[in-house]
Write a protein that holds these residues in place. Structure first.
Motif, PDB file in Angstrom:
ATOM      1  N   UNK A   1      53.014  56.224  -8.898  1.00 18.44           N
ATOM      2  CA  UNK A   1      53.944  57.049  -8.175  1.00 18.44           C
ATOM      3  C   UNK A   1      54.392  56.313  -6.913  1.00 18.44           C
ATOM      4  N   UNK A   2      55.661  56.249  -6.678  1.00 18.29           N
ATOM      5  CA  UNK A   2      56.195  55.602  -5.485  1.00 18.29           C
ATOM      6  C   UNK A   2      56.275  56.611  -4.351  1.00 18.29           C
ATOM      7  N   UNK A   3      56.075  56.112  -3.164  1.00 15.16           N
ATOM      8  CA  UNK A   3      56.144  56.944  -1.970  1.00 15.16           C
ATOM      9  C   UNK A   3      56.983  56.210  -0.935  1.00 15.16           C
ATOM     10  N   UNK A   4      57.972  56.878  -0.379  1.00 16.12           N
ATOM     11  CA  UNK A   4      58.749  56.305   0.720  1.00 16.12           C
ATOM     12  C   UNK A   4      58.001  56.649   1.994  1.00 16.12           C
ATOM     13  N   UNK A   5      57.440  55.633   2.629  1.00 17.87           N
ATOM     14  CA  UNK A   5      56.611  55.794   3.820  1.00 17.87           C
ATOM     15  C   UNK A   5      57.341  55.184   5.008  1.00 17.87           C
ATOM     16  N   UNK A   6      57.580  55.978   6.031  1.00 17.82           N
ATOM     17  CA  UNK A   6      58.354  55.519   7.185  1.00 17.82           C
ATOM     18  C   UNK A   6      57.461  55.364   8.409  1.00 17.82           C
ATOM     19  N   UNK A   7      57.602  54.241   9.114  1.00 15.06           N
ATOM     20  CA  UNK A   7      56.872  54.085  10.375  1.00 15.06           C
ATOM     21  C   UNK A   7      57.556  54.909  11.462  1.00 15.06           C
ATOM     22  N   UNK A   8      56.770  55.577  12.269  1.00 18.88           N
ATOM     23  CA  UNK A   8      57.337  56.413  13.334  1.00 18.88           C
ATOM     24  C   UNK A   8      56.631  56.105  14.645  1.00 18.88           C
ATOM     25  N   UNK A   9      57.332  55.423  15.527  1.00 15.97           N
ATOM     26  CA  UNK A   9      56.766  55.055  16.814  1.00 15.97           C
ATOM     27  C   UNK A   9      57.075  56.042  17.915  1.00 15.97           C
ATOM     28  N   UNK A  10      57.791  57.110  17.586  1.00 16.44           N
ATOM     29  CA  UNK A  10      58.151  58.113  18.593  1.00 16.44           C
ATOM     30  C   UNK A  10      58.546  59.403  17.888  1.00 16.44           C
ATOM     31  N   UNK A  11      58.664  60.456  18.674  1.00 18.88           N
ATOM     32  CA  UNK A  11      59.095  61.743  18.128  1.00 18.88           C
ATOM     33  C   UNK A  11      60.492  61.610  17.524  1.00 18.88           C
ATOM     34  N   UNK A  12      61.358  60.830  18.167  1.00 21.77           N
ATOM     35  CA  UNK A  12      62.731  60.655  17.668  1.00 21.77           C
ATOM     36  C   UNK A  12      62.755  59.970  16.308  1.00 21.77           C
ATOM     37  N   UNK A  13      61.916  58.945  16.126  1.00 18.67           N
ATOM     38  CA  UNK A  13      61.904  58.274  14.818  1.00 18.67           C
ATOM     39  C   UNK A  13      61.280  59.166  13.751  1.00 18.67           C
ATOM     40  N   UNK A  14      60.348  60.011  14.147  1.00 19.06           N
ATOM     41  CA  UNK A  14      59.783  60.978  13.206  1.00 19.06           C
ATOM     42  C   UNK A  14      60.868  61.937  12.724  1.00 19.06           C
ATOM     43  N   UNK A  15      61.661  62.454  13.647  1.00 17.33           N
ATOM     44  CA  UNK A  15      62.747  63.362  13.271  1.00 17.33           C
ATOM     45  C   UNK A  15      63.724  62.677  12.324  1.00 17.33           C
ATOM     46  N   UNK A  16      64.030  61.411  12.579  1.00 19.61           N
ATOM     47  CA  UNK A  16      64.938  60.667  11.696  1.00 19.61           C
ATOM     48  C   UNK A  16      64.319  60.502  10.312  1.00 19.61           C
ATOM     49  N   UNK A  17      63.034  60.181  10.232  1.00 17.27           N
ATOM     50  CA  UNK A  17      62.357  60.012   8.938  1.00 17.27           C
ATOM     51  C   UNK A  17      62.385  61.310   8.141  1.00 17.27           C
ATOM     52  N   UNK A  18      62.155  62.411   8.820  1.00 20.33           N
ATOM     53  CA  UNK A  18      62.180  63.709   8.136  1.00 20.33           C
ATOM     54  C   UNK A  18      63.583  64.052   7.648  1.00 20.33           C
ATOM     55  N   UNK A  19      64.602  63.763   8.451  1.00 21.84           N
ATOM     56  CA  UNK A  19      65.985  64.040   8.037  1.00 21.84           C
ATOM     57  C   UNK A  19      66.405  63.154   6.870  1.00 21.84           C
TER      58      UNK A  19
END
Length: 180
Positions: A1-19
């Motif tokens: 199973x593939x998983x798209x895993x995003x690095x998040x160094x801040x709250x802003x990058x977390x929001x972008x990964x979720x969007x």
């Protein structure tokens, strides 16, 4: 199973990964993260991140991927306990002492072998599995063919497809910082 895993160094990058539809994110807290130059997350921000991610079915992995000194072991254990209580899905580490610490405070939490471990062979991957890692983050400089061979082993593998490239060899960040 593939998983798209995003690095998040801040709250802003977390929001972008979720969007943008990430299946999972990894992030660091205020201590024990190799990404010291990132904004990283306070304990409260970590708790909020886990809530927001889990609400959307997104997993959260916490990077505790620096080497921990004897003087820091108790502090790191406390961070692991907090991560467990917050509902963090897994820990990413290179420090083998965290294997035993995890078994004491959160034995069911996934443990991922960080790219900091410089794992680039089948033998290294199998050794990590034997130590209790459920996933191995492979060195960035591996060929597609080598990654494919290692991915056939009975352990999850992770490979970077984009991101900061080391000046040296994956996992050898101190050498990279000296060179660059």
């Amino acid at each position: 199973m593939a998983e798209i895993l995003a690095p998040c160094g801040s709250v802003e990058t977390l929001e972008a990964a979720l969007r943008c539809g990430a299946d999972a994110v990894y992030l660091g807290g205020e201590m024990f993260s190799a990404r010291q130059n990132a904004a990283n997350f306070t304990d409260q921000e970590l708790e909020n991140a886990v809530y927001e991610c889990h609400k959307r079915g997104v997993k959260v992995y916490l990077a505790l991927n620096t080497l921990v000194t004897d003087e820091q072991l108790e502090q790191c254990l406390e961070m692991m306990k907090k991560a467990c209580l917050m509902g963090i899905d897994g820990l990413i580490t290179q420090d083998l002492s965290l294997i035993e610490m995890r078994s004491e405070c959160c034995p069911d939490m996934e443990l991922h072998a960080s790219t900091q471990m410089t794992i680039h062979t089948k033998r290294g991957t199998l050794q990590a599995k034997e130590w209790g890692f459920s996933r191995v983050v492979l060195s960035r400089e591996l060929s597609f063919e080598t990654i494919a061979e290692i991915a056939e082993l009975p352990v999850e593998t992770e490979a970077f497809v984009h991101g900061a490239l080391c000046m040296s060899v994956s996992g050898q960040c101190f050498m990279s910082s000296v060179i660059g």
